[in-house]
Scaffold this motif. Structure first.
Motif, short mmCIF file in Angstrom:
data_model
loop_
_atom_site.label_atom_id
_atom_site.label_comp_id
_atom_site.label_asym_id
_atom_site.label_seq_id
_atom_site.Cartn_x
_atom_site.Cartn_y
_atom_site.Cartn_z
N ARG A 56 -5.43 -0.06 8.27
CA ARG A 56 -4.17 0.67 8.08
C ARG A 56 -3.49 0.91 9.42
NH1 ARG A 56 -3.78 3.22 3.07
NH2 ARG A 56 -4.81 1.86 1.55
N GLN A 57 -2.16 0.90 9.39
CA GLN A 57 -1.37 1.30 10.54
C GLN A 57 -0.14 2.05 10.05
OE1 GLN A 57 1.82 -0.40 11.94
NE2 GLN A 57 1.45 -2.56 11.51
N THR A 93 3.08 -1.14 5.71
CA THR A 93 2.23 -0.91 4.55
C THR A 93 1.71 -2.23 3.97
OG1 THR A 93 4.26 -0.78 3.23
CG2 THR A 93 3.24 1.29 3.90
N THR A 149 0.80 -1.22 0.00
CA THR A 149 0.00 0.00 0.00
C THR A 149 0.84 1.27 0.00
OG1 THR A 149 -0.11 0.11 2.43
CG2 THR A 149 -1.78 -1.21 1.30
N ASN A 189 -9.84 1.61 -0.24
CA ASN A 189 -9.23 0.99 0.93
C ASN A 189 -9.93 -0.32 1.29
OD1 ASN A 189 -7.25 1.00 3.06
ND2 ASN A 189 -8.86 1.55 4.50
#
Length: 445
Positions: free
Chosen positions: A281-282, A286, A227, A431
């Motif tokens: 997400r974090q 990625t 990502t 997403n």
């Protein structure tokens, strides 16, 4: 349903090279996928027995899960903007043939949804691992450019050294890869033509050190597909192009069908009968994380708590969907619960446990007329992924079969075997991950 014996399920990307160039304005392209164990593969390991193949795939998956876990926690030695290179190049599942530079030169790269920056070995070499095909020479290309130190992208974790913007990746085992940030024209074979894309940032690597760069093959680096903004997806341009889809064809020696990887406008779901789950997400990683809520075996839910597969603030835990892992890894606690239920199920049906199999823990005597194999379901946020028995179990082909799950210290990884005969669509603009069951053998260029 009877248990299928062959497991020639692992795929790598090998693109068609015939045709003439299209303009860079093309918004979609599709690539062919062929089996890793085919002699055509740049990483072909030779004519292995079924047991040797199982052993190799399990070893690959163990190394992969360890790598993904180490790159996810907050104290990882490689930051999110650096290369998440799987240093075990000879043990990777997929590779892609691309053409680099002007005039274009063939290069084979590892296709990896768990990696970020695009990377290939370049001349002049300070230290390069052995490559059977010519190493890319930037001086031979009229479109090659180095990223200058004053460029906005040349900031942490990249840095300026001797007037050049460089990256450097260091791993826990001491392996390192470094080189010059550059831009270049990448050409992707597509059906009977070519698609040219200007890649604004890739790593031109000329210093790679470590024991795991010892395999000799055509592979020269990595094609990152995670990502991150510098992966291939991140550099495709408009938001509607930043998506890809694949549908892995199960192995069948009597079939010549290949799998297809599709990008941009070529990446579509057919009809409306698909499920959607969001990516989690974090900041640290990625990777493609999903919110896994529970698991069922044979229709029975295990009843895991919300925290079992949750992604923690320090980057540990969580569930990653990954094309670089052969089979699925579960964090230790859910692994014990799931495999113990499999054990109760099979012993309850009178199948004897086989204890001396070195590669997988839960193996059982193969009985030709036994057909009551259970499926396995991953309950994601808003979407259930059912994995058929033939993709849960693998066999040596003669005497035993095994539950194709492995334990992991923390992170859960959904591997390639458990993704067969399901179309997956990765969309960065929404997403989300979309998926639906499909006979992947029917997918054609």
């Amino acid at each position: 349903m009877s248990l299928p014996i062959p497991i020639y399920f692992i795929l790598f990307i090998l693109l068609n090279v015939a045709g003439k160039s299209d303009s860079a304005s093309s918004k979609g392209f599709s690539l062919r996928l062929l089996p890793l164990f085919s002699p055509e593969s740049p990483m072909y390991p030779g004519n292995l027995s079924q047991l040797e193949r199982i052993d190799k795939l399990v070893e690959m998956s163990k190394l992969r899960a360890k790598h993904l876990a180490s790159m996810s926690v907050s104290n990882a030695s490689v930051g999110p903007e650096k290369i998440h290179l799987d240093v075990y190049l000879s043990r990777s599942l997929y590779c892609v043939e691309i053409f680099l530079g002007t005039p274009k030169k063939s290069q084979f790269l590892i296709m990896d949804t768990g990696s970020h920056l695009i990377w290939t070995q370049c001349l002049p070499c300070i230290n390069c691992f052995k490559q059977s095909t010519p190493i890319f020479d930037p001086k031979s290309s009229s479109t090659y450019q180095k990223i200058p130190c004053y460029h906005p992208l040349c900031t942490q974790p990249f840095r300026c050294v001797n007037g050049q913007c460089v990256y450097e990746s260091t791993y826990a085992d001491g392996t390192t890869s470094s080189g010059v940030l550059s831009s270049e024209t990448f050409t992707f074979p597509d059906k009977s033509s070519f698609t040219e894309l200007p890649i604004r940032v890739f790593g031109c690597a000329n210093d790679n050190r470590g024991a795991h760069f010892s395999s000799i093959s055509k592979v020269s680096g990595v094609l990152g597909l995670d990502t991150g903004k510098l992966s291939l997806l991140g550099q495709l341009g408009e938001a509607d192009r930043r998506r890809f889809t694949y549908c892995f064809v199960p192995s069948n020696p009597s079939m010549e069908a290949t799998s297809i990887l599709r990008f941009g406008e070529d990446a579509r779901m057919q009809g409306t009968n698909f499920k959607t789950t969001p990516f989690v997400r974090q900041k640290i990683s990625t990777h493609f994380y999903l919110n896994l809520e529970d698991i069922s075996v044979g229709g029975r839910r295990m009843g895991f708590t919300e925290e079992t597969f949750s992604l923690r603030r320090d980057g540990s835990g969580g569930c990653i969907i990954d094309t670089g892992s052969a089979t699925t890894h579960l964090a230790r606690e859910p692994y014990n619960t799931v495999t113990q239920y499999f054990d109760e199920y099979f012993t309850g049906h009178g199948l004897h446990r086989v204890e001396n199999i070195p590669v997988l823990e839960y193996c059982y005597q193969y009985v030709p007329n036994f057909v009551a194999y259970p499926s396995m379901t991953f309950h994601f946020q808003g979407a259930d992924l059912e994995v058929k028995p033939k993709n849960v179990l693998i066999s040596d082909g003669t005497s035993y079969f095994c539950v194709s799950l492995l334990p992991s210290e923390g992170v859960t990884v959904i591997g390639a075997l458990q993704q067969q005969n399901t179309r997956f669509l990765y969309e960065l603009d929404t997403n989300s991950l979309k998926f639906a069951p499909e006979n992947c053998a029917n997918d054609r260029l």
